[in-house]
Design a protein around this motif. Structure first.
Motif, PDB file in Angstrom:
ATOM      1  N   GLU A   1      19.975  20.447  16.234  1.00 55.07           N
ATOM      2  CA  GLU A   1      20.013  18.929  15.648  1.00 55.07           C
ATOM      3  C   GLU A   1      20.157  19.275  14.102  1.00 55.07           C
ATOM      4  OE1 GLU A   1      15.778  16.735  14.752  1.00 55.07           O
ATOM      5  OE2 GLU A   1      15.953  17.273  17.067  1.00 55.07           O
TER       6      GLU A   1
ATOM      7  N   ALA B   1      14.655   0.402  26.263  1.00 53.49           N
ATOM      8  CA  ALA B   1      15.174   1.600  25.621  1.00 53.49           C
ATOM      9  C   ALA B   1      13.979   2.920  25.912  1.00 53.49           C
ATOM     10  CB  ALA B   1      15.414   1.327  24.220  1.00 53.49           C
ATOM     11  N   LYS B   2      12.696   2.496  25.453  1.00 52.70           N
ATOM     12  CA  LYS B   2      11.508   3.532  25.770  1.00 52.70           C
ATOM     13  C   LYS B   2      11.737   3.926  27.217  1.00 52.70           C
ATOM     14  CE  LYS B   2       8.859   2.597  21.974  1.00 52.70           C
ATOM     15  NZ  LYS B   2       9.034   3.811  21.228  1.00 52.70           N
TER      16      LYS B   2
ATOM     17  N   ALA C   1      14.923   6.397  27.890  1.00 49.54           N
ATOM     18  CA  ALA C   1      14.555   7.680  27.090  1.00 49.54           C
ATOM     19  C   ALA C   1      13.351   8.291  27.939  1.00 49.54           C
ATOM     20  CB  ALA C   1      14.151   7.240  25.620  1.00 49.54           C
TER      21      ALA C   1
ATOM     22  N   ARG D   1      26.679   4.277  18.113  1.00 49.88           N
ATOM     23  CA  ARG D   1      25.392   4.921  17.176  1.00 49.88           C
ATOM     24  C   ARG D   1      26.017   5.038  15.869  1.00 49.88           C
ATOM     25  NH1 ARG D   1      24.132   7.494  22.352  1.00 49.88           N
ATOM     26  NH2 ARG D   1      25.177   9.319  21.787  1.00 49.88           N
TER      27      ARG D   1
ATOM     28  N   SER E   1      18.308  -2.709  16.668  1.00 54.95           N
ATOM     29  CA  SER E   1      17.465  -1.798  17.476  1.00 54.95           C
ATOM     30  C   SER E   1      16.903  -0.566  16.790  1.00 54.95           C
ATOM     31  CB  SER E   1      17.933  -1.671  18.916  1.00 54.95           C
ATOM     32  OG  SER E   1      18.792  -0.356  18.791  1.00 54.95           O
ATOM     33  N   PHE E   2      17.812  -0.130  15.855  1.00 54.65           N
ATOM     34  CA  PHE E   2      17.645   1.029  15.167  1.00 54.65           C
ATOM     35  C   PHE E   2      16.710   0.800  14.223  1.00 54.65           C
ATOM     36  CE2 PHE E   2      21.940   3.592  15.626  1.00 54.65           C
ATOM     37  CZ  PHE E   2      21.545   4.020  16.787  1.00 54.65           C
TER      38      PHE E   2
ATOM     39  N   VAL F   1      13.050   0.540  16.924  1.00 52.31           N
ATOM     40  CA  VAL F   1      12.446   1.416  17.345  1.00 52.31           C
ATOM     41  C   VAL F   1      13.225   2.889  16.917  1.00 52.31           C
ATOM     42  CG1 VAL F   1      11.903   0.310  19.383  1.00 52.31           C
ATOM     43  CG2 VAL F   1      14.280   1.082  19.039  1.00 52.31           C
ATOM     44  N   GLY F   2      13.918   2.895  16.026  1.00 46.78           N
ATOM     45  CA  GLY F   2      14.550   4.033  15.543  1.00 46.78           C
ATOM     46  C   GLY F   2      15.697   4.386  16.622  1.00 46.78           C
ATOM     47  N   GLN F   3      16.420   5.418  16.282  1.00 43.72           N
ATOM     48  CA  GLN F   3      17.738   5.835  16.927  1.00 43.72           C
ATOM     49  C   GLN F   3      17.226   7.035  18.014  1.00 43.72           C
ATOM     50  OE1 GLN F   3      20.993   7.302  14.827  1.00 43.72           O
ATOM     51  NE2 GLN F   3      21.825   8.654  16.449  1.00 43.72           N
ATOM     52  N   GLU F   4      16.960   6.944  19.190  1.00 38.36           N
ATOM     53  CA  GLU F   4      16.401   7.765  20.065  1.00 38.36           C
ATOM     54  C   GLU F   4      17.345   8.636  20.675  1.00 38.36           C
ATOM     55  OE1 GLU F   4      14.403   5.375  23.012  1.00 38.36           O
ATOM     56  OE2 GLU F   4      12.993   4.398  21.566  1.00 38.36           O
ATOM     57  N   GLN F   5      18.808   8.560  20.681  1.00 39.58           N
ATOM     58  CA  GLN F   5      19.618   9.540  21.183  1.00 39.58           C
ATOM     59  C   GLN F   5      20.365   9.848  20.046  1.00 39.58           C
ATOM     60  OE1 GLN F   5      21.478   7.342  24.317  1.00 39.58           O
ATOM     61  NE2 GLN F   5      20.167   8.352  25.893  1.00 39.58           N
TER      62      GLN F   5
END
Length: 107
Positions: free
Chosen positions: A28, A12-13, A16, A83, A56-57, A60-64
């Protein structure tokens, strides 16, 4: 609980980092996942592996963001149905930090 490994985080990283965020035309905002509706054009979307995405959220958080458009006063999901479903699942699990989720409004 679904299995979740370090490779999921690294993938994921890496993904991103390789993508340059395009912010022109987007604003945003943070909304409850219950405030948005699926765009009718995308209702055929398969919602698979939601539990893994919700996990995963938490790690690592929600990246998108979930990408929305405002149509007749309602927020419609353009991209990010999974998501949004994952955020709802985390709310149903009692994760209060998911009350307002990362979204981008297409303007």
């Amino acid at each position: 609980m679904a299995k979740f490994g370090i490779n999921d985080i690294l993938n994921a990283k890496t993904k991103a980092a390789g993508q340059q965020a395009q912010t022109d035309g987007y604003k945003e905002i943070y909304l409850s996942p219950y405030e948005v509706k699926a765009a009718q054009e995308n209702t055929h979307q398969k919602l698979e592996n939601i539990e893994e995405l919700a996990d995963s959220f938490l790690h690592v958080g929600q990246e998108q963001p979930t990408v929305l458009a405002r149509v007749n006063g309602e927020y419609r999901i353009i991209d990010g149905h999974r998501r949004n479903a994952a955020n709802i699942l985390n709310l149903e699990r009692g994760i209060r930090s998911m009350r307002k989720c990362f979204t981008a409004l297409w303007i």
